[in-house]
Enzyme design. Structure first.
Site, PDB file in Angstrom:
ATOM      1  N   ASP A 160       0.815  -1.220   0.000  1.00 14.73           N
ATOM      2  CA  ASP A 160       0.000   0.000   0.000  1.00 14.73           C
ATOM      3  C   ASP A 160       0.846   1.267   0.000  1.00 14.73           C
ATOM      4  O   ASP A 160       0.525   2.246  -0.689  1.00 14.73           O
ATOM      5  CB  ASP A 160      -0.917   0.037   1.225  1.00 14.73           C
ATOM      6  CG  ASP A 160      -2.044  -0.974   1.162  1.00 14.73           C
ATOM      7  OD1 ASP A 160      -2.251  -1.585   0.097  1.00 14.73           O
ATOM      8  OD2 ASP A 160      -2.722  -1.161   2.192  1.00 14.73           O
ATOM      9  N   HIS A 161       1.916   1.273   0.797  1.00 16.30           N
ATOM     10  CA  HIS A 161       2.646   2.528   0.977  1.00 16.30           C
ATOM     11  C   HIS A 161       3.620   2.835  -0.151  1.00 16.30           C
ATOM     12  O   HIS A 161       4.157   3.948  -0.210  1.00 16.30           O
ATOM     13  CB  HIS A 161       3.294   2.558   2.354  1.00 16.30           C
ATOM     14  CG  HIS A 161       2.261   2.686   3.432  1.00 16.30           C
ATOM     15  ND1 HIS A 161       1.420   3.773   3.524  1.00 16.30           N
ATOM     16  CD2 HIS A 161       1.884   1.836   4.418  1.00 16.30           C
ATOM     17  CE1 HIS A 161       0.585   3.599   4.540  1.00 16.30           C
ATOM     18  NE2 HIS A 161       0.847   2.433   5.093  1.00 16.30           N
ATOM     19  N   ARG A 176       2.235  12.647  -5.085  1.00 10.86           N
ATOM     20  CA  ARG A 176       2.552  13.602  -6.144  1.00 10.86           C
ATOM     21  C   ARG A 176       1.734  13.379  -7.413  1.00 10.86           C
ATOM     22  O   ARG A 176       1.937  14.075  -8.409  1.00 10.86           O
ATOM     23  CB  ARG A 176       4.049  13.523  -6.479  1.00 10.86           C
ATOM     24  CG  ARG A 176       4.959  14.011  -5.371  1.00 10.86           C
ATOM     25  CD  ARG A 176       4.840  15.510  -5.125  1.00 10.86           C
ATOM     26  NE  ARG A 176       5.309  16.273  -6.264  1.00 10.86           N
ATOM     27  CZ  ARG A 176       6.564  16.675  -6.428  1.00 10.86           C
ATOM     28  NH1 ARG A 176       7.480  16.378  -5.522  1.00 10.86           N
ATOM     29  NH2 ARG A 176       6.905  17.376  -7.492  1.00 10.86           N
ATOM     30  N   HIS A 220      -4.805  -3.033   0.029  1.00  4.80           N
ATOM     31  CA  HIS A 220      -6.065  -2.563   0.608  1.00  4.80           C
ATOM     32  C   HIS A 220      -6.623  -1.471  -0.289  1.00  4.80           C
ATOM     33  O   HIS A 220      -6.058  -0.380  -0.368  1.00  4.80           O
ATOM     34  CB  HIS A 220      -5.813  -2.024   2.025  1.00  4.80           C
ATOM     35  CG  HIS A 220      -7.051  -1.592   2.745  1.00  4.80           C
ATOM     36  ND1 HIS A 220      -7.023  -1.111   4.042  1.00  4.80           N
ATOM     37  CD2 HIS A 220      -8.360  -1.570   2.374  1.00  4.80           C
ATOM     38  CE1 HIS A 220      -8.252  -0.798   4.416  1.00  4.80           C
ATOM     39  NE2 HIS A 220      -9.081  -1.069   3.421  1.00  4.80           N
ATOM     40  N   ARG A 241      -8.990   1.130  -0.416  1.00  4.08           N
ATOM     41  CA  ARG A 241      -9.826   1.874   0.518  1.00  4.08           C
ATOM     42  C   ARG A 241     -10.916   2.648  -0.222  1.00  4.08           C
ATOM     43  O   ARG A 241     -10.773   2.975  -1.398  1.00  4.08           O
ATOM     44  CB  ARG A 241      -8.977   2.829   1.353  1.00  4.08           C
ATOM     45  CG  ARG A 241      -7.974   2.125   2.258  1.00  4.08           C
ATOM     46  CD  ARG A 241      -7.238   3.131   3.114  1.00  4.08           C
ATOM     47  NE  ARG A 241      -8.134   3.706   4.105  1.00  4.08           N
ATOM     48  CZ  ARG A 241      -8.174   3.348   5.391  1.00  4.08           C
ATOM     49  NH1 ARG A 241      -7.350   2.404   5.846  1.00  4.08           N
ATOM     50  NH2 ARG A 241      -9.009   3.921   6.227  1.00  4.08           N
ATOM     51  N   GLU A 249      -7.467  -6.749   0.812  1.00  6.69           N
ATOM     52  CA  GLU A 249      -8.115  -6.185   1.989  1.00  6.69           C
ATOM     53  C   GLU A 249      -9.212  -5.229   1.550  1.00  6.69           C
ATOM     54  O   GLU A 249      -9.013  -4.416   0.644  1.00  6.69           O
ATOM     55  CB  GLU A 249      -7.099  -5.446   2.865  1.00  6.69           C
ATOM     56  CG  GLU A 249      -6.085  -6.363   3.510  1.00  6.69           C
ATOM     57  CD  GLU A 249      -5.157  -5.630   4.452  1.00  6.69           C
ATOM     58  OE1 GLU A 249      -4.529  -6.302   5.285  1.00  6.69           O
ATOM     59  OE2 GLU A 249      -5.054  -4.385   4.354  1.00  6.69           O
ATOM     60  N   THR A 283      -4.539   4.773   9.435  1.00  9.51           N
ATOM     61  CA  THR A 283      -4.417   3.369   9.068  1.00  9.51           C
ATOM     62  C   THR A 283      -5.491   2.623   9.840  1.00  9.51           C
ATOM     63  O   THR A 283      -6.143   3.204  10.714  1.00  9.51           O
ATOM     64  CB  THR A 283      -3.012   2.829   9.400  1.00  9.51           C
ATOM     65  OG1 THR A 283      -2.895   1.470   8.950  1.00  9.51           O
ATOM     66  CG2 THR A 283      -2.726   2.885  10.889  1.00  9.51           C
ATOM     67  N   HIS A 306      -0.132  -5.942  11.621  1.00  7.58           N
ATOM     68  CA  HIS A 306      -0.366  -4.531  11.919  1.00  7.58           C
ATOM     69  C   HIS A 306       0.690  -4.034  12.900  1.00  7.58           C
ATOM     70  O   HIS A 306       0.786  -4.494  14.027  1.00  7.58           O
ATOM     71  CB  HIS A 306      -1.750  -4.237  12.490  1.00  7.58           C
ATOM     72  CG  HIS A 306      -2.120  -2.775  12.344  1.00  7.58           C
ATOM     73  ND1 HIS A 306      -2.568  -2.240  11.157  1.00  7.58           N
ATOM     74  CD2 HIS A 306      -2.056  -1.742  13.209  1.00  7.58           C
ATOM     75  CE1 HIS A 306      -2.791  -0.944  11.315  1.00  7.58           C
ATOM     76  NE2 HIS A 306      -2.467  -0.618  12.547  1.00  7.58           N
ATOM     77  N   GLY A 307       1.489  -3.098  12.423  1.00  6.58           N
ATOM     78  CA  GLY A 307       2.501  -2.471  13.261  1.00  6.58           C
ATOM     79  C   GLY A 307       3.762  -3.283  13.464  1.00  6.58           C
ATOM     80  O   GLY A 307       4.643  -2.869  14.221  1.00  6.58           O
TER      81      GLY A 307
END
EC number: 2.6.99.2
Length: 248
Positions: free
Chosen positions: A14-15, A23, A48, A50, A75, A105, A196-197
């Site tokens: 995702d990131h 941008r 994911h 969203r 997801e 998140t 997660h995390g």
């Protein structure tokens, strides 16, 4: 490697898309990141989509479905829009997650116990197109038992409270909650994943829990990749997980 010491890594990309969307460019390409992750040892790719499309886009999902050599874990929120899209795409795996527009998140687990019929219907629709469904939930016995009742074959335990613990005592308590959640899930016949995390300094105690099938990790890998490259970042995470799982 025995069944007891086997553990899978799902890399969340995702990131990579977050950086692209910041941008409005065509780069960096999350599909390229996914292919690099596979070559470095990832067992699957998690994305994911969203509601607000803040990172992953429909085009990314369609392209990944065409090119992945492993499997996609899609997801998604429990909405008609996402269910219809998943029925079109037919991902190998689907993970139902809670979703709020204002969150940075995913902040907590899905309340399965509070909406069993709605979740049961979603699980049935996804299963009908050949997608193995997991439910992203807190390591709470009530939610784990509800997940089994609605017919989901798998759960993903939310490790955020463990990851965010502010002192060793709190971290130990949260890790024990995850351990107990894994044991309960397995006793109910569920496949148990977690995520997660998780990052390079806290993943090993979780990977060492007997019965965990897969860890889904994204932000830490993408961040580390800035310094060592994406393939190396994935390979290092997989090595940590395998070493920890070997000690079970």
């Amino acid at each position: 490697m025995t069944e007891a010491t086997r553990i899978l890594l799902g890399v969340n990309i995702d990131h990579v898309a977050t950086l692209r969307q910041a941008r409005g460019t065509r780069y960096p390409d999350p599909v390229k990141a996914a292919l690099d992750a596979e070559e470095a040892g990832a067992d699957g790719i998690t994305v994911h989509l969203r509601e607000d499309r803040r990172h992953i886009q429909e085009r990314d999902v369609r392209m990944l479905k065409e090119v992945l050599q492993t499997r996609m874990n899609f997801e998604m929120g429990v909405t008609e829009e996402m269910l219809a899209f998943a029925e079109e795409i037919r991902p190998a795996h689907s993970c139902l997650v809670p979703e709020r527009r204002e969150e940075l998140t995913t902040e907590g687990g899905l309340d399965v116990a509070g909406q069993e019929q709605r979740i049961r219907d979603a699980v049935r629709r996804l299963a009908a197109v050949g997608s193995e469904v997991s439910l992203f939930i807190d390591p709470d016995p009530r939610q784990i038992e509800a997940s089994a009742r609605v017919g989901a074959p798998a759960i993903e335990l939310h490790t955020g409270r463990y990851a965010d613990a502010e002192n060793p005592g709190e971290q130990a308590r949260e890790l024990q909650r995850v351990r107990e959640g894994v044991a309960l899930g397995r006793s109910l016949g569920l496949i148990v994943n977690a995520g997660h995390g998780l990052h390079y300094h806290n993943v090993e105690p979780v990977a060492a829990i007997e019965g965990i099938n897969e860890l889904n990790i994204g932000h830490a890998i993408v961040a580390h990749a800035l310094f060592v490259g994406f393939r190396q970042a994935v390979a290092e995470m997989k090595a940590l997980m395998l070493a920890a799982a070997a000690k079970r």
